[in-house]
Design a protein around this motif. Structure first.
Motif, PDB file in Angstrom:
ATOM      1  N   PRO A  68      72.180  52.801  47.494  1.00 30.42           N
ATOM      2  CA  PRO A  68      73.399  53.563  47.158  1.00 30.42           C
ATOM      3  C   PRO A  68      73.136  54.582  46.071  1.00 30.42           C
ATOM      4  N   ASN A  69      74.241  55.137  45.535  1.00 28.32           N
ATOM      5  CA  ASN A  69      74.120  56.265  44.611  1.00 28.32           C
ATOM      6  C   ASN A  69      73.369  55.900  43.345  1.00 28.32           C
ATOM      7  N   TYR A  70      73.539  54.640  42.875  1.00 31.63           N
ATOM      8  CA  TYR A  70      72.840  54.285  41.643  1.00 31.63           C
ATOM      9  C   TYR A  70      71.379  54.026  41.979  1.00 31.63           C
ATOM     10  N   HIS A 243      57.644  39.501  46.772  1.00 29.89           N
ATOM     11  CA  HIS A 243      58.713  38.590  46.345  1.00 29.89           C
ATOM     12  C   HIS A 243      59.690  39.305  45.401  1.00 29.89           C
ATOM     13  N   ARG A 244      59.138  40.088  44.483  1.00 29.40           N
ATOM     14  CA  ARG A 244      60.018  40.813  43.559  1.00 29.40           C
ATOM     15  C   ARG A 244      60.848  41.862  44.292  1.00 29.40           C
ATOM     16  N   ALA A 245      60.251  42.491  45.333  1.00 28.60           N
ATOM     17  CA  ALA A 245      61.008  43.484  46.105  1.00 28.60           C
ATOM     18  C   ALA A 245      62.189  42.834  46.816  1.00 28.60           C
ATOM     19  N   TYR A 250      67.873  41.733  47.037  1.00 27.37           N
ATOM     20  CA  TYR A 250      68.978  40.765  47.054  1.00 27.37           C
ATOM     21  C   TYR A 250      69.947  41.028  45.890  1.00 27.37           C
ATOM     22  N   CYS A 251      69.385  41.260  44.709  1.00 28.21           N
ATOM     23  CA  CYS A 251      70.254  41.546  43.556  1.00 28.21           C
ATOM     24  C   CYS A 251      71.060  42.823  43.777  1.00 28.21           C
ATOM     25  N   GLU A 252      70.414  43.808  44.410  1.00 26.26           N
ATOM     26  CA  GLU A 252      71.119  45.062  44.675  1.00 26.26           C
ATOM     27  C   GLU A 252      72.290  44.840  45.636  1.00 26.26           C
ATOM     28  N   GLN A 253      72.024  44.114  46.744  1.00 22.70           N
ATOM     29  CA  GLN A 253      73.102  43.856  47.701  1.00 22.70           C
ATOM     30  C   GLN A 253      74.203  42.998  47.071  1.00 22.70           C
ATOM     31  N   TRP A 258      79.482  42.413  44.567  1.00 23.63           N
ATOM     32  CA  TRP A 258      80.252  42.026  43.380  1.00 23.63           C
ATOM     33  C   TRP A 258      81.111  43.176  42.870  1.00 23.63           C
ATOM     34  N   LEU A 259      80.571  44.390  42.942  1.00 24.51           N
ATOM     35  CA  LEU A 259      81.356  45.547  42.524  1.00 24.51           C
ATOM     36  C   LEU A 259      82.541  45.791  43.450  1.00 24.51           C
TER      37      LEU A 259
END
Length: 632
Positions: A68-70, A243-245, A250-253, A258-259
């Motif tokens: 996304p934009n961020y 794994h970090r990717a 996952y954190c991004e989605q 959450w937003l």
């Protein structure tokens, strides 16, 4: 390879290999690191739920166009976000000890031509329209356009001010990109970049930026795990960057969800679980295969443990093979005997055949002789007819005889087969008879009175005389009566042994009964001995008690005597008579105690003597019983 920053500030942008490395003994500036412009204030979003943290992906090389934009690389300048570097901030100049000298031959014409050609090739391949002539005699606006294009290629989020002065943004941008020779650039050169004194350094800046853009493009297209692109991650991976990717994706989605005021991250969780399930699928299949192999190995191991040891099995097979070998040896010996007999029979038949051949030759010669005689005779037709008739009759008779002879041969063959079977049966019966003789130990010499008789028989199937087929003693006259006599003697011996066994059993029963009686007597004697021992113990206890009583009485008398003596001394002579009486009583008590002791000792000696006699008697009976049992 990245050169060390003289200001101690690191960037994620790679540096060309042509840049000279700084000296290891470089001192740090006392003025501190370069002053950076403050971060731009982000615009207020319409979503009521705000992000509490900035994106950690500050490396522009790791920004993805699928997000996304961020954190996304803007497509045009209108949506460009603010750069982390301050555009108009002035940087502290490096100290004299940190000044680097550009070792590139920027004044060399050939090197300038090479740099210009590489810059032109890169711009043409990147879609930037410019001619070689314009690049050779460049204007200020063209230089700024090329610089802005290369700068945005390296850092799409760099905050360029298109309306601002290029001189105010040029050197800070180079320092933000950590150009090692930014301190050698003079802003006055930008007014006439194609001049002889300014163009080599400015051309070196463009060439350095082009090399940096090439490195960035190569890195972005390399597919390296540090790019953290989830779509490039293979199905099976072990790299920590992968794994970090996935974790960052996952954190991004989840952050996006959450937003949007959703607290259940169903889709991100499901996607991550499916992704790791695909990763572990082959490992799970291998694990199941290994588990199946392990189960099969355990079953085979249990089967091997439950079955008998191979050594025992081989030993059993060896025993069976040894027994079979012995049987085969015996069979071979029998067949060797039969072979010898058959060889003798064949030799006899060959001799008979030779004799028949000689006789046939004689008959042929006689026939030829008779034929010559008939030819020499002069016979009439009637005689010839009669002779022909006789010849035909004789021929028919001969044919009949031949037919009968063939039938006789057939019957002979049948009889020979039956004789062969009978001979084999007779040989088997004879072998069984021989085995019985061996098992009954009836081979010569026999026990008397049959020591002169031989019961063995041999079969000779090649004998011409039927009486000579069986060699040995006469079966009816000698062998059968002898065997009957032997059987009768064995039966009588068995009967005598049986009667002897019965007699011995009776004697053994009698001895057993006598032993039981003796044991009962011994038990009774032991009971008597125990009773006598108890009586002796009672007598001993009574004697001891009487001795104690006597000792007590003697002590009492002694005390009385002492009192009497004391009283006598006190009362005078009147007490002497009493003293004498007490002395007499004391002597009587002493004699009584002595007599009781002697009686007790005599009783003990008597009982001990009786016990010894009883033990001797029991020992004698036991010895007699043992001698009798051993003698029987």
């Amino acid at each position: 390879m990245q050169p060390s920053d003289p200001h101690g500030i690191r960037s994620g942008i790679p540096v060309p290999a042509t840049v000279k490395k700084p000296t290891p003994n470089m001192r740090m500036s006392l003025a501190g690191p370069a002053i950076r412009a403050p971060y731009l204030t982000p615009s207020v979003p319409t979503n009521p739920r705000q992000s509490m943290m900035r994106s950690q992906n500050v490396n522009p090389l790791l920004q993805s166009t699928t997000k996304p934009n961020y954190g996304r690389t803007p497509l045009n300048n209108s949506t460009r976000r603010g750069s982390v570097w301050g555009g108009g901030a002035t940087l502290a100049p490096p100290s004299s000890s940190q000044t680097l000298k550009d070792t590139r031959p920027l004044r060399d014409r050939q090197y300038q031509t090479k740099m210009r050609q590489e810059i032109f090739s890169y711009l043409q391949s990147s879609g930037f329209e410019i001619s070689m002539a314009s690049l050779a005699n460049i204007q200020g606006k063209d230089y700024r356009a090329i610089f802005d294009f290369l700068l945005l290629t390296l850092d799409p989020s760099h905050p360029l001010n298109e309306n601002g002065r290029f001189e105010d943004e040029f050197v800070p941008a180079l320092k933000a990109l950590r150009y090692p020779f930014a301190h050698q650039i003079d802003n006055k050169w930008l007014a006439a970049p194609a001049s002889m004194h300014s163009w080599p350094s400015l051309l070196g800046v463009l060439h350095w930026l082009v090399e940096l853009c090439k490195l960035r493009g190569h890195y972005m297209s390399s597919g390296h795990p540090t790019l953290q692109i989830p779509s490039d991650i293979p199905e099976e991976f072990d790299d920590p960057c992968d794994h970090r990717a996935l974790a960052f994706d996952y954190c991004e989605q989840a952050y996006t969800v959450w937003l949007d005021l959703i607290d259940d991250f169903v889709e991100p969780n499901q996607y991550l679980e499916d992704r790791y399930a695909r990763k572990n699928e082959r490992v799970q299949i291998d694990l199941e295969e290994q588990t199946n192999h392990l189960a099969q190995a355990k079953v085979e191991l249990a089967k091997l443990k439950s079955s008998a040891a191979p050594l025992a099995k081989l030993q059993n097979e060896n025993g069976l093979l040894t027994a079979d070998s012995e049987k085969f040896q015996k069979i071979l010996q029998q067949y060797e005997g039969r072979k010898k007999k058959l060889i003798d029979t064949i030799a006899y038949e060959k001799a008979e055949l030779a004799t028949g051949g000689v006789r046939l030759e004689q008959l042929k010669q006689e026939q030829d002789k008779l034929t010559e005689i008939v030819k020499t005779q002069n016979l009439s037709p009637e005689e010839v007819i009669r002779m022909n008739t006789d010849h035909e009759m004789l021929s028919r008779n001969l044919e009949d005889l031949k037919q009968k002879l063939s039938e006789t041969h057939k019957s002979i063959m049948t009889l020979e087969v039956s004789v062969t079977h009978r001979a084999e049966a007779a040989e088997e019966a004879l072998d069984a008879y021989t085995n019985l003789l061996s098992s009954l130990e009836l081979f010569p010499p026999l026990p008397p009175p049959f020591e002169d008789i031989d019961l063995t028989l041999e079969l000779n199937t090649a004998a011409a005389n039927p009486q000579h087929l069986l060699s040995g003693a006469d079966i009816r006259k000698i062998i059968k009566p002898t065997l009957s006599a032997v059987a009768e003697s064995k039966r009588s011996e068995r009967a005598s042994l049986e009667s002897e066994r019965i007699k011995v059993d009776n004697e053994l029963d009698q001895l057993t009964l006598e032993c039981e009686n003796v044991e009962e007597e011994i038990n009774e004697l032991e009971k008597k001995v125990a009773a006598l021992n108890e009586q002796a113990d009672d007598l001993r206890d009574a004697a001891q008690q009487e001795a104690l009583v006597a000792n007590g009485e003697a002590a009492r008398l002694e005390r009385d005597l002492a009192h009497a003596r004391t009283a006598a001394l006190a009362n005078g002579m009147g007490v002497k008579s009493r003293l004498q009486a007490l002395q007499f009583d004391y002597r009587e008590q002493i004699e009584k105690v002595s007599r009781l002791k002697e009686e007790t000792v005599r009783a003990i000696i008597k009982n001990s003597h009786e016990i010894a006699i009883f033990k001797d008697e029991v020992s004698r009976h036991l010895r007699e019983l043992r001698d009798f049992a051993e003698g029987g």
